[in-house]
Scaffold this motif. Structure first.
Motif, short mmCIF file in Angstrom:
data_model
loop_
_atom_site.label_atom_id
_atom_site.label_comp_id
_atom_site.label_asym_id
_atom_site.label_seq_id
_atom_site.Cartn_x
_atom_site.Cartn_y
_atom_site.Cartn_z
N UNK A 180 -5.16 1.73 -0.64
CA UNK A 180 -5.02 2.19 0.54
C UNK A 180 -3.95 3.12 0.88
N UNK A 181 -2.85 2.89 0.30
CA UNK A 181 -1.74 3.66 0.61
C UNK A 181 -1.77 5.27 0.17
N UNK A 182 -2.39 5.22 -1.19
CA UNK A 182 -2.75 6.61 -1.97
C UNK A 182 -3.85 7.26 -1.35
N UNK A 183 -4.50 6.84 -0.51
CA UNK A 183 -6.05 7.28 0.04
C UNK A 183 -5.62 7.59 1.51
N UNK A 184 -4.33 7.53 2.07
CA UNK A 184 -3.86 7.94 3.32
C UNK A 184 -3.97 6.94 4.20
N UNK A 185 -4.29 5.55 3.94
CA UNK A 185 -4.31 4.59 4.88
C UNK A 185 -2.83 4.05 5.35
N UNK A 186 -2.92 2.93 6.19
CA UNK A 186 -1.91 2.28 6.71
C UNK A 186 -1.69 1.04 5.83
N UNK A 187 -0.38 0.47 5.74
CA UNK A 187 -0.30 -0.77 4.99
C UNK A 187 0.66 -1.76 6.11
N UNK A 188 0.20 -2.95 6.08
CA UNK A 188 1.18 -3.65 6.97
C UNK A 188 1.13 -5.05 6.37
N UNK A 189 2.43 -5.65 6.13
CA UNK A 189 2.43 -7.07 5.51
C UNK A 189 3.40 -7.67 6.25
N UNK A 190 2.80 -9.01 6.16
CA UNK A 190 3.63 -10.10 6.69
C UNK A 190 5.06 -10.33 6.39
N UNK A 191 6.23 -10.31 7.12
CA UNK A 191 7.62 -10.58 6.81
C UNK A 191 7.61 -11.91 6.09
N UNK A 192 7.98 -11.62 4.75
CA UNK A 192 8.13 -12.92 3.90
C UNK A 192 9.02 -14.07 4.62
N UNK A 193 10.12 -13.59 5.28
CA UNK A 193 10.92 -14.70 5.82
C UNK A 193 10.11 -15.33 6.78
N UNK A 194 8.83 -15.15 7.26
CA UNK A 194 8.09 -15.72 8.26
C UNK A 194 7.04 -16.24 7.58
N UNK A 195 6.72 -16.11 6.09
CA UNK A 195 5.58 -16.43 5.50
C UNK A 195 5.70 -17.84 5.11
N UNK A 196 4.42 -18.47 5.22
CA UNK A 196 4.45 -19.76 4.72
C UNK A 196 4.79 -19.93 3.25
N UNK A 197 4.17 -18.94 2.42
CA UNK A 197 4.34 -18.71 0.93
C UNK A 197 4.39 -17.27 0.75
N UNK A 198 5.97 -16.74 0.69
CA UNK A 198 6.18 -15.61 0.65
C UNK A 198 5.94 -14.64 -0.69
N UNK A 199 5.43 -15.50 -1.72
CA UNK A 199 5.16 -14.76 -2.97
C UNK A 199 4.30 -13.54 -2.68
N UNK A 200 3.21 -13.47 -2.13
CA UNK A 200 2.29 -12.45 -2.11
C UNK A 200 2.90 -11.43 -1.44
N UNK A 201 3.30 -11.57 0.06
CA UNK A 201 4.08 -10.68 0.75
C UNK A 201 5.20 -10.04 -0.10
N UNK A 202 5.92 -10.68 -0.64
CA UNK A 202 7.08 -10.08 -1.51
C UNK A 202 6.75 -9.28 -2.57
N UNK A 203 5.32 -9.60 -3.49
CA UNK A 203 5.04 -8.79 -4.53
C UNK A 203 4.52 -7.62 -3.93
N UNK A 204 3.95 -7.31 -2.78
CA UNK A 204 3.62 -6.05 -2.23
C UNK A 204 4.51 -5.29 -1.92
N UNK A 205 5.75 -5.87 -1.02
CA UNK A 205 6.77 -5.22 -0.56
C UNK A 205 7.72 -4.34 -1.89
N UNK A 206 7.60 -5.48 -2.97
CA UNK A 206 8.47 -4.99 -3.99
C UNK A 206 7.91 -3.64 -4.84
N UNK A 207 6.52 -3.88 -4.82
CA UNK A 207 5.98 -2.69 -5.62
C UNK A 207 5.38 -1.40 -4.76
N UNK A 208 5.26 -1.65 -3.47
CA UNK A 208 4.42 -0.43 -2.58
C UNK A 208 5.38 -0.09 -1.43
N UNK A 209 5.74 1.23 -1.23
CA UNK A 209 6.55 1.66 0.01
C UNK A 209 5.39 1.45 1.28
#
Length: 346
Positions: free
Chosen positions: A142-171
């Motif tokens: 989505x990012x490379x195709x010009x779309x927008x990316x929105x991620x739940x703040x891991x600090x407020x996520x019940x399970x933060x692993x998935x949001x953390x993995x996205x934030x770690x690898x994608x701007x």
């Protein structure tokens, strides 16, 4: 790319997802000029109608279970059914029981990738609470195709692993608590498309491969996979076939087999671990069965007075017991290692 129809919002989540989804949808207006699509990792015996009914209690948007080849509309939420992938193809949905991606069906990546391929800059990707990394490659598409990316703040996520993995690898464009996402999604849905964005060729290629394979129109051709990447030394944990590494410049590496199974590095490692554990359990069961037969043979020979043969079978059974205990110890260590890795990622 020219986009016709409503804006597209794709949402991916795993563990803890329903609570986050109900909060997010409660913040969205009924006249939202976008169609929303949800992939929630579900067990096979989950009830999609029950979950959709639950979501409907928290939002003014229309909520439906996604249906194959159905045209989608603005102001409507479509949820992938259990054990089915949800893809977008133009202005309709494909709901299919294709090969697993990242060991999941439904998987987040196929939905996000197909949305990016067909709708480019008109897509907003949303990742909520969850485990593992399914959704990372889709968000990158989505990012490379010009779309927008929105991620739940891991600090407020019940399970933060998935949001953390996205934030770690994608701007990522927006990292916020779920309660603040509604306003952002409304703004993005009402934004005019800013010119044409060309979807990268590799995203189109993989989207078309997945679309055909998951829609039961044939397996990937070797030529397609050779164009998309290079042969790797690894085997597919699901089917045992060869894997191709689909790596393009500045993109996340992942793997795909001829049958259509696809993995990120994390999910491939987990798949290999699961396959290894399954093999060890089969070996353990076989050894225990052989030991039981040897014990029975020893007892039968002893009852007939064949002490020499009885002793021989006892010795073989004792030797088998040593191997059984070694396998049990190895399985226990494997389980502990997997638990430590999950805790580390989480």
């Amino acid at each position: 790319m020219t986009h016709n129809g409503p804006k597209i919002i794709v949402i991916g989540t795993s563990a803890g997802g329903m609570q986050a989804l109900t909060l997010l949808l409660s913040k969205l207006p009924a006249d939202l000029p976008a169609a929303l699509f949800i992939v929630q990792h579900l067990s096979k015996d989950s009830s999609a109608p029950f979950l959709v009914k639950r979501l409907s209690q928290y939002t003014k948007l229309t909520c439906k279970v996604a249906e194959h080849q159905q045209t989608f509309e603005a102001g409507t939420v479509y949820m992938a059914p259990p054990d089915r992938h949800l893809l977008l193809k133009g202005n309709e949905m494909l709901v299919t029981r294709g090969p697993r991606e990242n060991q999941f069906r439904p998987s987040i990546d196929p939905l996000f990738r197909s949305a990016a391929a067909y709708h480019g800059a008109s897509v907003t990707g949303v990742i909520l609470t969850g485990f593992m990394s399914d959704g990372v490659v889709g968000m990158e598409s989505i990012k490379r195709s010009g779309g927008a990316t929105v991620v739940q703040d891991p600090e407020y996520a019940e399970y933060p692993a998935l949001p953390n993995n996205v934030i770690r690898q994608i701007k990522t464009d927006h990292v916020v608590p779920v309660k603040e996402m509604g306003k952002i999604l409304v703004e993005l849905a009402n934004q005019a498309d800013e010119g044409s964005v060309t979807v990268p060729t590799d995203i189109w290629q993989e989207a078309l491969i997945a679309e055909r394979v998951m829609n039961n129109s044939g397996m990937s051709s070797i030529e397609e996979l050779e164009k998309a990447g290079s042969r790797s030394p690894y085997s597919c944990p699901d089917c045992g076939g060869g894997l191709w590494e689909l790596s393009q410049q500045n993109t996340i590496k992942r793997f795909r087999c001829h049958s259509g199974h696809a993995y990120t590095k994390d999910s491939l490692l987990d798949g290999m671990s699961s396959a290894l554990e399954e093999t060890l359990w089969v070996a353990l069961r076989t050894l225990e069965e052989r030991r039981n037969i040897l014990v029975q043979m020893s007892q039968a020979d002893n009852d007939r007075g064949n002490r020499r043969w009885a002793t021989l079978q006892e010795e073989r059974a004792d030797e088998m017991k040593v191997h059984v205990e070694r396998l049990r110890e190895l399985l226990a260590k494997t389980a502990l290692a997997d638990e430590d890795r999950i805790n580390e990622v989480g």
